[in-house]
Motif scaffolding. Structure first.
Motif, PDB file in Angstrom:
ATOM      1  N   MET A   1       0.924  -0.983  -0.485  1.00 34.04           N
ATOM      2  CA  MET A   1      -0.373  -0.200   0.230  1.00 34.04           C
ATOM      3  C   MET A   1       0.995   1.397   0.014  1.00 34.04           C
ATOM      4  N   THR A   2       0.526   1.684  -0.709  1.00 35.17           N
ATOM      5  CA  THR A   2       1.346   3.003  -0.992  1.00 35.17           C
ATOM      6  C   THR A   2       0.406   4.018   0.170  1.00 35.17           C
ATOM      7  N   VAL A   3       1.660   5.099   0.403  1.00 35.76           N
ATOM      8  CA  VAL A   3       1.335   6.374   1.503  1.00 35.76           C
ATOM      9  C   VAL A   3       1.313   7.718   1.227  1.00 35.76           C
ATOM     10  N   ALA A   4       0.332   9.080   1.287  1.00 35.30           N
ATOM     11  CA  ALA A   4       0.530  10.140   0.474  1.00 35.30           C
ATOM     12  C   ALA A   4       1.171  11.427   1.720  1.00 35.30           C
ATOM     13  N   VAL A   5       0.730  12.635   1.349  1.00 34.22           N
ATOM     14  CA  VAL A   5       1.387  13.275   2.104  1.00 34.22           C
ATOM     15  C   VAL A   5       0.084  13.503   2.739  1.00 34.22           C
ATOM     16  N   GLY A   6      -0.006  13.619   4.872  1.00 33.19           N
ATOM     17  CA  GLY A   6      -0.605  13.508   5.136  1.00 33.19           C
ATOM     18  C   GLY A   6      -1.121  12.554   5.976  1.00 33.19           C
ATOM     19  N   ASP A   7      -0.520  11.573   5.470  1.00 32.73           N
ATOM     20  CA  ASP A   7      -0.397   9.987   5.962  1.00 32.73           C
ATOM     21  C   ASP A   7       0.070   9.919   7.076  1.00 32.73           C
ATOM     22  N   ILE A   8      -0.688   9.480   8.403  1.00 34.03           N
ATOM     23  CA  ILE A   8       0.075   9.032   9.702  1.00 34.03           C
ATOM     24  C   ILE A   8       0.807   7.719   9.108  1.00 34.03           C
ATOM     25  N   VAL A   9       1.688   7.726   9.746  1.00 32.41           N
ATOM     26  CA  VAL A   9       2.748   6.306   9.017  1.00 32.41           C
ATOM     27  C   VAL A   9       3.352   5.635  10.657  1.00 32.41           C
ATOM     28  N   VAL A  10       3.674   4.476  10.481  1.00 31.27           N
ATOM     29  CA  VAL A  10       4.383   3.754  11.781  1.00 31.27           C
ATOM     30  C   VAL A  10       5.551   3.247  10.805  1.00 31.27           C
ATOM     31  N   SER A  11       7.500   3.797  11.747  1.00 29.07           N
ATOM     32  CA  SER A  11       8.838   3.454  11.217  1.00 29.07           C
ATOM     33  C   SER A  11       8.666   2.029  11.437  1.00 29.07           C
ATOM     34  N   GLY A  12       9.931   1.733  11.815  1.00 31.67           N
ATOM     35  CA  GLY A  12      10.703   0.338  12.268  1.00 31.67           C
ATOM     36  C   GLY A  12      10.306   0.648  13.792  1.00 31.67           C
ATOM     37  N   SER A  13      10.608   2.124  13.978  1.00 29.72           N
ATOM     38  CA  SER A  13      10.625   2.251  15.533  1.00 29.72           C
ATOM     39  C   SER A  13       9.529   1.866  16.309  1.00 29.72           C
ATOM     40  N   GLY A  14       8.405   2.133  15.494  1.00 32.92           N
ATOM     41  CA  GLY A  14       7.180   1.753  16.518  1.00 32.92           C
ATOM     42  C   GLY A  14       6.207   3.553  16.593  1.00 32.92           C
ATOM     43  N   LEU A  15       6.977   4.094  15.935  1.00 37.12           N
ATOM     44  CA  LEU A  15       6.323   5.423  15.988  1.00 37.12           C
ATOM     45  C   LEU A  15       5.533   6.212  15.574  1.00 37.12           C
ATOM     46  N   ARG A  16       4.504   7.082  15.577  1.00 39.44           N
ATOM     47  CA  ARG A  16       3.864   7.688  14.269  1.00 39.44           C
ATOM     48  C   ARG A  16       4.730   8.910  13.872  1.00 39.44           C
ATOM     49  N   TRP A  17       4.072   8.910  12.583  1.00 39.03           N
ATOM     50  CA  TRP A  17       4.729   9.966  12.002  1.00 39.03           C
ATOM     51  C   TRP A  17       4.283  10.871  10.789  1.00 39.03           C
ATOM     52  N   CYS A  18       3.958  11.752  10.091  1.00 36.75           N
ATOM     53  CA  CYS A  18       3.260  12.200   9.146  1.00 36.75           C
ATOM     54  C   CYS A  18       4.150  12.755   8.079  1.00 36.75           C
ATOM     55  N   VAL A  19       3.614  11.991   6.670  1.00 39.53           N
ATOM     56  CA  VAL A  19       4.438  11.869   5.607  1.00 39.53           C
ATOM     57  C   VAL A  19       4.349  13.381   5.314  1.00 39.53           C
ATOM     58  N   LEU A  20       4.916  13.912   5.291  1.00 36.75           N
ATOM     59  CA  LEU A  20       5.853  15.305   4.518  1.00 36.75           C
ATOM     60  C   LEU A  20       5.749  15.780   3.284  1.00 36.75           C
ATOM     61  N   GLY A  21       6.636  14.427   2.475  1.00 35.04           N
ATOM     62  CA  GLY A  21       6.398  14.544   0.992  1.00 35.04           C
ATOM     63  C   GLY A  21       7.871  13.422   0.996  1.00 35.04           C
ATOM     64  N   PHE A  22       8.328  13.943  -0.381  1.00 33.54           N
ATOM     65  CA  PHE A  22       8.872  12.358  -1.172  1.00 33.54           C
ATOM     66  C   PHE A  22      10.275  13.152  -1.332  1.00 33.54           C
TER      67      PHE A  22
END
Length: 123
Positions: free
Chosen positions: A1-22
């Motif tokens: 599944m792809t993500v877009a700007v503004g999506d909330i995601v989890v990386s390997g650390s388990g912390l929640r992040w927001c996608v700012l750009g690519f």
């Protein structure tokens, strides 16, 4: 599944992040620039391979939702790509001379990702 700007995601650390750009990466893929608030209230960012992110939420704001951007209260109007339009409330600003200046309501454009970071909790 792809993500877009503004999506909330989890990386390997388990912390929640927001996608700012690519941005492109040396291997020919895409890295996602991620942002979140840290414990001091400032922002922390990092860059991760977009394919390695786990989507958690795609935030949605409705026209008329009360929001805050950079400490200013306003009302969400719309989104145009990666940019949100916000009607800021009228406010007063104190001058160094001790007087005040009245600032009328006005439309501001802000990064949709920053709107998410500042209005979705916890992130």
């Amino acid at each position: 599944m792809t993500v877009a700007v503004g999506d909330i995601v989890v990386s390997g650390s388990g912390l929640r992040w927001c996608v700012l750009g690519f941005v492109g990466n040396p291997s020919g893929g895409q890295d996602a620039k991620l942002i979140r608030k840290n414990s001091e209230g400032t922002f922390t960012g990092l860059q991760k391979d977009a394919e390695m992110l786990i989507p958690v939420e795609t935030p949605v704001f409705e026209s008329g939702d009360a929001v805050t951007i950079d400490g200013f209260k306003g009302t969400y109007m719309s989104r145009d790509g990666d940019v949100a339009r916000i009607m800021l409330e009228p406010r007063r600003r104190q001058l160094s001379s001790g007087g005040f200046v009245e600032i009328e309501a006005g439309v501001a454009r802000a990064s949709f990702a920053l709107l998410v970071v500042q209005n979705r909790s916890p992130l």
